[in-house]
Scaffold this active site. Structure first.
Site, PDB file in Angstrom:
ATOM      1  N   SER B 161      36.390  43.089  -1.488  1.00  0.00           N
ATOM      2  CA  SER B 161      37.280  43.817  -1.051  1.00  0.00           C
ATOM      3  C   SER B 161      38.322  44.208  -2.128  1.00  0.00           C
ATOM      4  CB  SER B 161      37.869  42.949   0.191  1.00  0.00           C
ATOM      5  OG  SER B 161      39.043  43.649   0.723  1.00  0.00           O
ATOM      6  N   ARG B 231      49.524  41.646  10.494  1.00  0.00           N
ATOM      7  CA  ARG B 231      48.325  40.850  10.198  1.00  0.00           C
ATOM      8  C   ARG B 231      47.099  41.092  11.422  1.00  0.00           C
ATOM      9  NH1 ARG B 231      44.763  38.606   6.724  1.00  0.00           N
ATOM     10  NH2 ARG B 231      44.119  36.340   7.532  1.00  0.00           N
ATOM     11  N   ASP B 327      30.460  46.306   8.216  1.00  0.00           N
ATOM     12  CA  ASP B 327      31.881  46.559   7.538  1.00  0.00           C
ATOM     13  C   ASP B 327      32.408  47.969   7.662  1.00  0.00           C
ATOM     14  OD1 ASP B 327      34.001  46.739   5.838  1.00  0.00           O
ATOM     15  OD2 ASP B 327      32.981  45.639   4.111  1.00  0.00           O
ATOM     16  N   HIS B 360      33.501  43.224   7.726  1.00  0.00           N
ATOM     17  CA  HIS B 360      34.071  43.038   6.417  1.00  0.00           C
ATOM     18  C   HIS B 360      33.951  41.514   5.960  1.00  0.00           C
ATOM     19  CE1 HIS B 360      36.453  44.356   2.682  1.00  0.00           C
ATOM     20  NE2 HIS B 360      37.354  43.575   3.204  1.00  0.00           N
ATOM     21  N   ASP B 361      34.736  40.755   6.886  1.00  0.00           N
ATOM     22  CA  ASP B 361      34.862  39.352   6.355  1.00  0.00           C
ATOM     23  C   ASP B 361      33.748  38.700   6.180  1.00  0.00           C
ATOM     24  OD1 ASP B 361      37.521  39.009   6.228  1.00  0.00           O
ATOM     25  OD2 ASP B 361      38.163  37.908   7.799  1.00  0.00           O
TER      26      ASP B 361
END
EC number: 2.3.1.31
Lengths: 389, 389
Positions: B161, B231, B327, B360-361
């Protein structure tokens, strides 16, 4: 200034610039929350003329931030009606042929009873004292409006997104009242990811100190910053990455180079801020909470023993579903699962997936393939209904 | 209470629980913003031993909300290091073989100079008086740390990232210092949609009255609600719709039925609120503004005459890029365009697209295919570099 605007909003909630149908204590709205809403009112617009057989009525259901002004200049924004590209004299939904009804949903903020309306028990705006409203409740209210017009069977119920949820709910709970149904860019339940985005929006509103626990109108305030953030986040989900790339890319906003600061250097930032700012001028923050909640709660299968096909058992309604390839809020898979359920229920159903990069909001745009699909379906249904051309 | 926490945060910014390298007036950091940052400091962690040839160093670059505690218990959260699944004695990045360095980025909030650090000109926290920091600035600071260790050429630079952006920037601007590069789940520029999500987060922070125009530490406050909303919105983008559906679906949180209210009825709501609340305990709101801005500004091609391949012309660095199918923040297409540019530049490059629904994580998770790809690439590069097994 702020106090003035707040008071104006409140008055508008009770006395909108649309015809209003009021239901007194003898006609309460039965809510899924287990209580009755009474008195309550529905603000609506109609276009065209109901024929003698009362067989040419089309009910248009609006989306989350839409309203009843589907085919006339919006009195709040001064902009064209949100589906004027589609609906009007000589248009695809031709108001020379059809009697078109569009009503503000219950829980909304443009004249139908919602959280900004006056709570008769207190004489103050409801705020969070309004019971939670569901999609089914919205449809029950619309049914009372349709009854008022003496319409036994709607020729068609049509809508996109939250409007599409109402279409599916009409077909599931009041199939005998619906000749044809056109749910667009929608699904039979709200997904986990969609609930997540709505929750972000609600938390943004509730985090704004001007929200005052929902009682902001009593304080002469409105949680404009929080609602603008909620709108910005939601607005991204209405588009697609490809459309954003095509329209904005990394283009800078009225400047030659990056400014090395937190101003809106990029066009996409400026665009989003504008979306947020204009939205708060036309929408009530508590309504945003109620309507997002209604969408989150929507799950037709759960209402019918956990099996979606049960919801449509024995239906005679003709269906056409439409999805868009780049819609990631209601991806094609959501429509497809409704189609499978309708097939399992033996319903008459057609399904069109439209190739476009314009994302979820494509249903509001001048999208030729969408118009062709709607045109074909309406024409075929009109023939089957015996409506003269 | 809030004031105490704020002061503690401020002290931590200057005196973190990591080794710190301080650069005085003789060694300013040259910033892309056109100014010098001086004095400044870098907080870092190292693992393993630098060999005599100084040829076994791996620089790990952290992501937006990461820090230098990549392979040790995090002193702020008490949780394992963010890549302990990958890095440690006997692990895939084996600290018995390699000397691993990880530093907090400039602009961050865990010991390297950032907006919460003391501005020497005023004796108060910088706030928005800190110049904008870019990915290139972060890498320039890391270079000074690497020089401090007397390392001529890093064996490998790796990160995901925003960390992957730093890897690409290392390879583009300091190719001769990088033997191999492993950018994961990243791209050579931030897309319009990604800028949009960051802008929503920044507006959420700035809308919080406790932000005080960035001077909240002076007021003994912190914009916790705004940062939590930021967040929450960002966290959705780190996952995938499929993963959210699998993990949460429409499951209810510790209740049998919907409550018809605005509590966290759904597990996904409860999960997101928890993510928001725990984040504000460990992260500085202004750092969030600075680091999201750094990612938005990132566009390697623009820095090299508009052609990405120019950035890598003549490179001898060996590359391995990794993307994940689900992602949507950095879709495979972003990695593929970097691969095309590297191919055009005649670089040695391999590329792995990993099938996973974890979004993505995935780069932070125990993902066997990712580990296999990293293991194979590191082993092959180590042989080429003449590092004994």
């Amino acid at each position: 200034m702020v106090a003035q605007r707040a008071v104006r909003t409140n008055n508008e909630a009770d006395n909108p610039s649309s015809p209003v149908l009021q239901f007194g204590p003898d006609k309460p709205l039965k809510l899924d929350a287990g209580t009755l809403l009474s008195p309550f009112q529905i603000a609506y617009q109609t276009y065209g003329t109901l024929n003698d057989a009362r067989s040419n009525a089309i009910l248009v259901c609006h989306a989350l931030t839409g309203d009843q002004h589907v085919a006339n200049t919006n009195p709040v924004t001064g902009k064209p009606g949100w589906w004027e590209v589609l609906i009007g004299p000589g248009k695809i939904i031709d108001t020379n042929r059809f009697f078109v009804i569009c009503s503000n949903v219950v829980g909304g903020c443009l004249g139908s009873t919602g959280p900004a309306s006056t709570n008769p028990a207190t004489g103050r705006p409801y705020g969070l004292d309004l019971p939670i409203i569901t999609i089914r409740d919205m449809v029950r209210a619309q049914l009372m409006l349709v009854d008022h017009f003496g319409i036994e069977k709607l020729f068609c119920v049509v809508g996109g997104s939250m409007g599409g949820m109402q279409v599916l709910e009409w077909a599931a709970s009041h199939s005998e009242r619906v000749f044809s149904a056109l749910p667009i860019a929608t699904g039979a339940r709200h997904s986990s990811q969609n609930i997540a985005f709505h929750e972000v929006g609600r938390q943004a509103v509730m985090a704004d100190p001007d929200w005052h626990g929902g009682k902001y109108l009593d304080f002469g305030r409105r949680p404009e910053k929080g609602l603008a953030v909620a709108r910005m986040a939601a607005h991204i989900t209405y588009l697609s990455e490809a459309a954003l790339h095509r329209k904005f890319g990394r283009n800078l906003q009225d400047r030659e180079a990056l400014t090395f600061g937190f101003d809106a250097d990029f066009q996409i930032e400026s665009y989003l801020r504008h979306q947020g700012m204009t939205f708060v001028d036309r929408f009530d923050a508590n309504s945003y909470l109620y309507l997002t909640r209604a969408m989150d709660y929507f799950d037709i299968a759960v209402d019918h023993g956990g099996r979606l096909a049960n919801a449509f058992a024995g239906t005679k309604t003709r269906f056409c579903l439409v999805s868009f390839t780049s819609d990631w809020l209601f991806p094609t898979e959501e429509s497809r699962s409704v189609v499978h359920a309708l097939n399992a229920a033996g319903a008459s159903v057609s399904f069109v997936e439209i190739e476009t990069d314009r994302g979820h909001d494509a249903f509001l745009l001048d999208e030729p393939e969408l118009f062709a699909a709607i045109n074909g379906f309406i024409a075929s249904a009109a023939r089957a209904r015996g409506l003269s051309l």
